[in-house]
Write a protein that holds these residues in place. Structure first.
Motif, mmCIF file in Angstrom:
data_model
loop_
_atom_site.group_PDB
_atom_site.id
_atom_site.type_symbol
_atom_site.label_atom_id
_atom_site.label_comp_id
_atom_site.label_asym_id
_atom_site.label_seq_id
_atom_site.Cartn_x
_atom_site.Cartn_y
_atom_site.Cartn_z
ATOM 1 N N VAL A 73 0.876 -1.182 0.000
ATOM 2 C CA VAL A 73 0.000 0.000 0.000
ATOM 3 C C VAL A 73 0.912 1.230 0.000
ATOM 4 N N PRO A 74 0.717 2.181 -0.923
ATOM 5 C CA PRO A 74 1.603 3.353 -0.929
ATOM 6 C C PRO A 74 1.628 4.030 0.434
ATOM 7 N N VAL A 75 2.801 4.502 0.827
ATOM 8 C CA VAL A 75 2.972 5.018 2.188
ATOM 9 C C VAL A 75 2.011 6.180 2.470
ATOM 10 N N PRO A 174 2.578 1.825 23.987
ATOM 11 C CA PRO A 174 2.316 1.046 22.759
ATOM 12 C C PRO A 174 2.173 1.933 21.522
ATOM 13 N N LEU A 175 1.458 3.064 21.672
ATOM 14 C CA LEU A 175 1.221 3.898 20.481
ATOM 15 C C LEU A 175 2.528 4.444 19.902
ATOM 16 N N ARG A 176 3.499 4.712 20.766
ATOM 17 C CA ARG A 176 4.766 5.272 20.272
ATOM 18 C C ARG A 176 5.479 4.340 19.308
ATOM 19 N N THR A 177 5.209 3.057 19.444
ATOM 20 C CA THR A 177 5.810 2.130 18.474
ATOM 21 C C THR A 177 4.803 1.739 17.400
ATOM 22 N N LEU A 178 3.542 1.534 17.814
ATOM 23 C CA LEU A 178 2.553 1.060 16.837
ATOM 24 C C LEU A 178 2.447 1.993 15.635
ATOM 25 N N VAL A 179 2.350 3.298 15.913
ATOM 26 C CA VAL A 179 2.093 4.238 14.811
ATOM 27 C C VAL A 179 3.229 4.205 13.775
ATOM 28 N N PRO A 180 4.489 4.422 14.168
ATOM 29 C CA PRO A 180 5.532 4.376 13.141
ATOM 30 C C PRO A 180 5.758 2.974 12.564
ATOM 31 N N ALA A 181 5.579 1.930 13.391
ATOM 32 C CA ALA A 181 5.829 0.575 12.879
ATOM 33 C C ALA A 181 4.836 0.242 11.771
ATOM 34 N N LEU A 182 3.560 0.565 11.982
ATOM 35 C CA LEU A 182 2.534 0.273 10.970
ATOM 36 C C LEU A 182 2.737 1.165 9.751
ATOM 37 N N LEU A 183 3.030 2.435 9.992
ATOM 38 C CA LEU A 183 3.244 3.341 8.849
ATOM 39 C C LEU A 183 4.398 2.869 7.971
ATOM 40 N N ALA A 184 5.392 2.266 8.610
ATOM 41 C CA ALA A 184 6.559 1.803 7.842
ATOM 42 C C ALA A 184 6.259 0.529 7.064
ATOM 43 N N GLY A 185 5.048 -0.030 7.231
ATOM 44 C CA GLY A 185 4.672 -1.204 6.430
ATOM 45 C C GLY A 185 4.824 -2.525 7.160
ATOM 46 N N ASN A 186 5.051 -2.454 8.479
ATOM 47 C CA ASN A 186 5.129 -3.688 9.263
ATOM 48 C C ASN A 186 3.735 -4.151 9.679
ATOM 49 N N ALA A 187 3.622 -5.444 9.984
ATOM 50 C CA ALA A 187 2.475 -5.930 10.746
ATOM 51 C C ALA A 187 2.952 -6.042 12.197
ATOM 52 N N VAL A 188 2.022 -5.917 13.151
ATOM 53 C CA VAL A 188 2.419 -5.936 14.560
ATOM 54 C C VAL A 188 1.540 -6.907 15.339
ATOM 55 N N VAL A 189 2.186 -7.742 16.143
ATOM 56 C CA VAL A 189 1.449 -8.503 17.152
ATOM 57 C C VAL A 189 1.812 -7.855 18.492
ATOM 58 N N PHE A 190 0.810 -7.332 19.142
ATOM 59 C CA PHE A 190 1.000 -6.481 20.327
ATOM 60 C C PHE A 190 0.580 -7.237 21.573
ATOM 61 N N LYS A 191 1.529 -7.342 22.521
ATOM 62 C CA LYS A 191 1.173 -7.943 23.809
ATOM 63 C C LYS A 191 1.242 -6.893 24.908
ATOM 64 N N PRO A 192 0.065 -6.411 25.328
ATOM 65 C CA PRO A 192 0.057 -5.430 26.415
ATOM 66 C C PRO A 192 0.409 -6.106 27.734
#
Ligand code: NAD
Length: 538
Positions: A73-75, A174-192
């Motif tokens: 997906v285009p950035v 979590p948001l501090r990593t989720l936002v840039p990680a997803l924007l960079a094209g990664n998928a994330v499995v998040f364990k709170p």
């Protein structure tokens, strides 16, 4: 996905700074790997489904299947989708603050100021800068040495990121990593954290419907679920938490050659110099020590105050501490385990001669730990050596700035340090000598909320970087693409290896500085001769 309802005992929840800490009385009434009662008042909370450790691999497999298409997906489109998180965050501000208050005991004001508002800036920062940050960048290549060649660096997503987070800022971290990680094209499995699973679920819900299925999923559970995630074939582990858990994750990842970003504990010091604005320093230090009931990685856990103003500073800090209203300015501690550690550190310091000037330990088992100020003379006590992670402010009087810096730098932790002084040029010079990931002059700790500022530590505080373009170094990997449009049929360095090539190589070494002036001139002549022989195929 397999799941079971969490209704087990809280004993599984780890302490902030120790692998295993003694349970405190009162713990037993708190059910769950996901505690079922709030810190303040103990009101019951909703049940949360725990992810079976065995189901974690499935989540990672789904994430991997979804990631490739997401990265295509285009950035700019990814940024448009994720920009929607800001509006949801702001619209749900009160709900978020109330949940964090219920789950962690944080005062509502603190929850709104630390967990909601900075995250709106975070979404703005990353969604508006990500295209430029991920843009290809050219590499300079010498056209004489490398004719016809151009090179470019692209930043590629890592793939599937495991994000494992603590309870103390259960939305912001979590948001501090989720936002840039997803924007960079990664998928994330998040364990709170298992201590704040509802806040974790809420964070994920902010992305609901914005992302393709599988790109973001949540694994709920304790350390065992975290460990299962680390071992489930992910491409990067981003971990924020205790040193003990960080070390285990580092070992597990080393065995699998999985890169890690580790943000660990702290023992921040505030260095208060004789020429500071005393009122500002006292207010800033009191806030830096007691915000979030001292349960912040960047809490001020040591003050080194210069002798010249020590009495005045201590008097003011104690007076300000006594003004703090329990439950309004300083919330209850989040876990009984952590409260037990704080009590232990406090008692050890008092046994070794420290003098309590305000506060003191509450009745055994209580989470309502009053903000406590002590004057401490001996450095060799857990209160000055280990992470305390509670509302305790030890003050040490030092001769001068030199002693304060030496004591600050002697810690195995090195997350943030604050310097309180009116002499800014001197402060900058002192800052360069501090072993510390972040240095703040006349302020403390709040820079974790600045999305463009790197948040990072040294030593036992870990080496991960959150926020700023530097964080992208972990969340992406560089891919170098070389494009060769040379029409030559072969490169000079290709086969066959001949005496002309050998002469060329050594002449080049001499010409480029391996010989004196006369030798270099001679090498240039030899170089020209060897080059022409080589170009003619010899
Ligand atoms: P913790 O290490 O006990 O738990 C953090 C997370 O790791 C939780 O989700 C937990 O379930 C998981 N976990 C525990 N053991 C694991 C294992 N073996 N494998 C995988 N996952 C595992 O920490 P905590 O008590 O939740 O948080 C407090 C700690 O976090 C403090 O030390 C604090 O300084 C640190 N912290 C650091 C920063 C920073 O930016 N440096 C920020 C906030 C908190």
């Amino acid at each position: 996905m397999e799941s079971k309802t969490a209704a087990l005992a809280h004993e599984g929840a780890p302490a902030a700074n120790e692998a295993a800490a003694p349970s405190a009385p009162g713990e037993a009434q708190r059910a769950g790997p996901f505690p079922m009662r709030s810190p303040g008042g103990g009101e019951p909370r909703d049940e949360v489904a725990e992810t079976a450790a065995g189901a974690v691999r499935e989540l990672v497999a789904r994430a991997r299947a979804a990631q490739a298409a997401w990265a295509e997906v285009p950035v700019g489109e990814r940024a448009e989708l994720i920009a929607g998180v800001k509006k949801r965050l702001l619209a749900r501000a009160e709900e978020i603050a109330a949940l964090v208050h219920r789950e962690c005991g944080k005062p509502i004001e603190e929850a709104a100021l630390a967990e909601v508002l900075p995250n709106a800036d975070l979404v703005d920062y990353w969604t508006s800068s990500i295209e430029e940050l991920l843009d290809e960048s050219p590499v300079d290549l010498d056209p004489l040495a490398y004719p016809g060649k151009t090179g470019r660096i692209r930043r590629e997503p890592r793939g599937v990121v495991a994000l494992i987070t603590p309870w103390n800022y259960p939305v912001a971290i979590p948001l501090r990593t989720l936002v840039p990680a997803l924007l960079a094209g990664n998928a994330v499995v998040f364990k709170p954290s298992e201590v704040a699973p509802r806040s974790g679920a809420l964070v994920a819900s902010l992305f609901e419907g914005l992302l393709p299925d599988g790109v973001l999923s949540v694994a709920q559970g304790g350390g065992d679920v975290g460990a299962a995630l680390v071992e489930a074939g992910v491409d990067l582990v981003v971990f924020t938490g205790s040193v003990a858990a960080g070390k285990k994750i580092a070992v597990a990842c080393a065995e699998r050659l999985v890169p890690t970003s580790l943000e660990l504990g702290g023992k921040d010091s505030a260095i208060v110099l004789g020429d500071c604005d005393l009122e500002r320093a006292a207010r800033g230090v009191v806030w830096g020590a007691f915000t979030n009931a001292g349960q912040s990685c960047a809490s001020i856990e040591r003050v080194y105050v210069e002798q010249a103003i020590a009495d005045r500073f201590i008097t003011r800090a104690v007076a300000l501490t006594r003004e703090l209203r329990p439950g309004v300015d300083v919330g209850e501690m989040t876990t009984a385990r952590q409260a037990a550690i704080v009590r232990r550190h406090l008692e050890a310091a008092v046994d070794a001669g420290a003098e309590i000037l305000a506060g003191g330990a509450p009745p055994e088992g209580s989470l309502a730990f009053p903000p406590t100020v002590l004057r401490v003379a001996h450095e060799d006590t857990p209160l000055l050596q280990e992470e305390t992670f509670g509302p305790v402010l030890p003050i040490v009087v030092v001769k001068d700035a030199e002693e304060a810096i030496a004591r600050t730098n002697a810690s195995r932790f090195a997350l943030t340090t604050s310097l309180w002084t009116r002499r800014h040029a001197r402060a900058h010079a002192l800052a360069r000598r501090l072993r510390s990931g972040v240095v703040t002059i006349n302020n403390h700790g709040f820079t974790g909320a600045l999305p463009a500022a790197p948040w990072t530590g040294v030593g036992d505080s870990g080496s991960g970087v959150t926020s700023s373009p530097h964080a992208l170094a972990a969340l992406t990997r560089p891919r170098f693409v070389l494009d060769d449009r040379s029409r030559a049929k072969r490169e000079l360095w290709w086969y066959p290896y001949t005496p002309a090539l050998r002469a060329l190589a050594f002449a080049m070494a001499r010409a480029r500085g391996g010989a004196g002036l006369f030798g270099r001139v001679r090498a240039l002549v030899e170089l020209a001769a060897a080059l022409s022989r080589r170009l003619f195929g010899r």
